[in-house]
Design a protein around this motif. Structure first.
Motif, PDB file in Angstrom:
ATOM      1  N   THR A  21     101.621 132.350  49.826  1.00 17.57           N
ATOM      2  CA  THR A  21     100.975 132.591  51.121  1.00 17.57           C
ATOM      3  C   THR A  21     100.313 131.320  51.655  1.00 17.57           C
ATOM      4  O   THR A  21     100.654 130.860  52.749  1.00 17.57           O
ATOM      5  N   VAL A  27     103.250 136.064  54.135  1.00 17.11           N
ATOM      6  CA  VAL A  27     102.078 136.935  54.215  1.00 17.11           C
ATOM      7  C   VAL A  27     102.232 138.068  53.200  1.00 17.11           C
ATOM      8  O   VAL A  27     103.341 138.540  52.938  1.00 17.11           O
ATOM      9  N   LYS A  29     102.337 141.648  51.804  1.00 17.77           N
ATOM     10  CA  LYS A  29     102.651 142.954  52.379  1.00 17.77           C
ATOM     11  C   LYS A  29     102.120 144.085  51.495  1.00 17.77           C
ATOM     12  O   LYS A  29     101.456 144.977  51.968  1.00 17.77           O
ATOM     13  N   PRO A  45     106.095 135.833  57.992  1.00 20.65           N
ATOM     14  CA  PRO A  45     105.204 136.243  59.075  1.00 20.65           C
ATOM     15  C   PRO A  45     105.969 136.550  60.358  1.00 20.65           C
ATOM     16  O   PRO A  45     105.478 137.266  61.221  1.00 20.65           O
ATOM     17  N   ARG A  48     107.733 140.894  59.522  1.00 19.45           N
ATOM     18  CA  ARG A  48     106.897 141.647  58.572  1.00 19.45           C
ATOM     19  C   ARG A  48     107.550 142.920  58.055  1.00 19.45           C
ATOM     20  O   ARG A  48     107.130 143.471  57.049  1.00 19.45           O
ATOM     21  N   ASP A  49     108.583 143.390  58.731  1.00 21.49           N
ATOM     22  CA  ASP A  49     109.322 144.559  58.248  1.00 21.49           C
ATOM     23  C   ASP A  49     110.645 144.164  57.608  1.00 21.49           C
ATOM     24  O   ASP A  49     111.471 145.005  57.296  1.00 21.49           O
ATOM     25  N   GLU A  52     111.441 141.908  51.588  1.00 20.19           N
ATOM     26  CA  GLU A  52     110.234 141.597  50.827  1.00 20.19           C
ATOM     27  C   GLU A  52     110.610 140.799  49.580  1.00 20.19           C
ATOM     28  O   GLU A  52     111.672 141.010  48.992  1.00 20.19           O
TER      29      GLU A  52
END
Length: 132
Positions: A21, A27, A29, A45, A48-49, A52
Protein backbone atom coordinates in the motif's frame (compact mmCIF):
# COMPACT_ATOMS: atom_id res chain seq x y z
CA UNK A 1 -15.05 -16.14 -16.55
CA UNK A 2 -12.59 -13.66 -15.10
CA UNK A 3 -9.82 -13.66 -12.52
CA UNK A 4 -11.20 -12.65 -9.12
CA UNK A 5 -8.27 -13.33 -6.80
CA UNK A 6 -4.59 -14.06 -7.06
CA UNK A 7 -2.14 -14.51 -4.22
CA UNK A 8 1.45 -13.87 -3.33
CA UNK A 9 3.05 -15.66 -0.39
CA UNK A 10 4.56 -13.26 2.13
CA UNK A 11 6.75 -13.85 5.17
CA UNK A 12 5.10 -11.08 7.23
CA UNK A 13 1.57 -9.86 6.50
CA UNK A 14 1.95 -6.55 8.32
CA UNK A 15 5.19 -5.70 6.52
CA UNK A 16 3.60 -6.82 3.24
CA UNK A 17 0.51 -4.65 3.56
CA UNK A 18 2.68 -1.63 4.31
CA UNK A 19 4.88 -2.30 1.27
CA UNK A 20 2.01 -3.05 -1.11
CA UNK A 21 0.00 0.00 0.00
CA UNK A 22 2.50 2.66 1.12
CA UNK A 23 5.14 1.89 -1.51
CA UNK A 24 3.45 0.24 -4.48
CA UNK A 25 0.23 2.23 -4.10
CA UNK A 26 -2.41 -0.48 -3.80
CA UNK A 27 -5.28 -0.03 -1.33
CA UNK A 28 -6.39 -2.50 1.34
CA UNK A 29 -9.72 -4.14 0.52
CA UNK A 30 -10.15 -6.95 3.05
CA UNK A 31 -8.53 -7.52 6.42
CA UNK A 32 -10.26 -10.35 8.25
CA UNK A 33 -8.70 -12.29 11.16
CA UNK A 34 -8.35 -16.01 10.37
CA UNK A 35 -6.77 -17.64 13.40
CA UNK A 36 -3.22 -16.36 13.80
CA UNK A 37 -3.25 -14.90 10.28
CA UNK A 38 -5.50 -12.63 8.22
CA UNK A 39 -7.44 -12.76 4.96
CA UNK A 40 -5.64 -9.66 3.72
CA UNK A 41 -6.22 -8.38 0.19
CA UNK A 42 -5.21 -5.30 -1.76
CA UNK A 43 -6.55 -3.87 -5.02
CA UNK A 44 -5.66 -1.19 -7.50
CA UNK A 45 -6.94 2.22 -6.43
CA UNK A 46 -8.19 2.61 -10.02
CA UNK A 47 -10.30 -0.58 -9.87
CA UNK A 48 -11.46 -1.23 -6.31
CA UNK A 49 -13.85 -3.93 -7.50
CA UNK A 50 -11.21 -5.57 -9.72
CA UNK A 51 -8.86 -8.45 -9.13
CA UNK A 52 -7.73 -8.76 -5.52
CA UNK A 53 -4.22 -9.73 -4.48
CA UNK A 54 -4.18 -11.91 -1.37
CA UNK A 55 -1.13 -11.34 0.84
CA UNK A 56 -1.02 -14.95 1.94
CA UNK A 57 1.17 -16.19 4.81
CA UNK A 58 4.02 -18.42 3.62
CA UNK A 59 3.74 -20.82 6.56
CA UNK A 60 3.03 -23.98 4.51
CA UNK A 61 6.23 -26.10 4.44
CA UNK A 62 6.30 -26.20 0.61
CA UNK A 63 6.20 -22.42 0.19
CA UNK A 64 9.59 -21.28 1.49
CA UNK A 65 11.64 -23.69 -0.68
CA UNK A 66 9.46 -22.68 -3.67
CA UNK A 67 9.97 -18.95 -3.01
CA UNK A 68 13.70 -19.42 -2.43
CA UNK A 69 14.07 -21.28 -5.73
CA UNK A 70 12.13 -18.61 -7.66
CA UNK A 71 14.25 -15.80 -6.21
CA UNK A 72 17.49 -17.71 -6.82
CA UNK A 73 16.51 -18.12 -10.48
CA UNK A 74 15.32 -14.49 -10.77
CA UNK A 75 11.71 -15.50 -11.48
CA UNK A 76 9.01 -13.04 -10.40
CA UNK A 77 6.13 -14.37 -8.31
CA UNK A 78 3.70 -12.11 -10.17
CA UNK A 79 3.54 -9.16 -12.53
CA UNK A 80 1.86 -5.74 -12.28
CA UNK A 81 0.99 -3.57 -15.26
CA UNK A 82 2.12 0.06 -15.20
CA UNK A 83 1.76 2.88 -17.72
CA UNK A 84 5.47 3.73 -17.75
CA UNK A 85 8.04 1.26 -16.42
CA UNK A 86 10.89 3.78 -16.42
CA UNK A 87 8.86 6.37 -14.50
CA UNK A 88 7.67 3.77 -11.97
CA UNK A 89 11.23 2.45 -11.64
CA UNK A 90 12.42 5.97 -10.81
CA UNK A 91 9.61 6.59 -8.33
CA UNK A 92 10.13 3.28 -6.53
CA UNK A 93 13.90 3.50 -6.51
CA UNK A 94 13.49 6.97 -4.94
CA UNK A 95 11.49 5.26 -2.16
CA UNK A 96 14.35 2.84 -1.54
CA UNK A 97 12.97 -0.17 -3.43
CA UNK A 98 15.67 -2.63 -4.50
CA UNK A 99 15.47 -3.77 -8.13
CA UNK A 100 17.06 -7.01 -9.35
CA UNK A 101 16.42 -5.98 -12.97
CA UNK A 102 16.43 -2.40 -14.18
CA UNK A 103 14.05 -1.52 -17.05
CA UNK A 104 14.62 -3.66 -20.13
CA UNK A 105 12.91 -3.17 -23.47
CA UNK A 106 12.06 -6.22 -25.55
CA UNK A 107 10.31 -4.88 -28.61
CA UNK A 108 7.04 -3.34 -27.44
CA UNK A 109 7.41 -4.81 -23.92
CA UNK A 110 9.30 -3.08 -21.10
CA UNK A 111 9.88 -4.81 -17.77
CA UNK A 112 11.72 -4.33 -14.49
CA UNK A 113 11.90 -6.62 -11.44
CA UNK A 114 11.84 -5.55 -7.80
CA UNK A 115 12.18 -7.17 -4.38
CA UNK A 116 8.95 -6.86 -2.38
CA UNK A 117 10.81 -7.18 0.98
CA UNK A 118 8.59 -10.18 1.81
CA UNK A 119 10.49 -12.91 0.00
CA UNK A 120 9.33 -12.33 -3.58
CA UNK A 121 10.45 -10.79 -6.81
CA UNK A 122 7.75 -8.75 -8.54
CA UNK A 123 7.79 -7.73 -12.19
CA UNK A 124 6.39 -4.43 -13.41
CA UNK A 125 5.50 -4.39 -17.09
CA UNK A 126 4.17 -2.20 -19.86
CA UNK A 127 3.11 -3.71 -23.16
CA UNK A 128 3.03 -1.22 -26.01
CA UNK A 129 0.33 -1.19 -28.69
CA UNK A 130 2.28 -3.13 -31.32
CA UNK A 131 2.42 -6.27 -29.15
CA UNK A 132 -1.13 -7.38 -29.88
Amino acid sequence: MRIHLSSVFVDDQEKAVRFYTDVLGFVKKNDVPVGADRWLTVVSPDDRDGTELLLEPDSHPAVKPYKTALVADGIPATSFAVDDVRAEFGRLRGLGVHFTQEPVEMGPVTTAVLDDTCGNLIQIIHIGPSAS
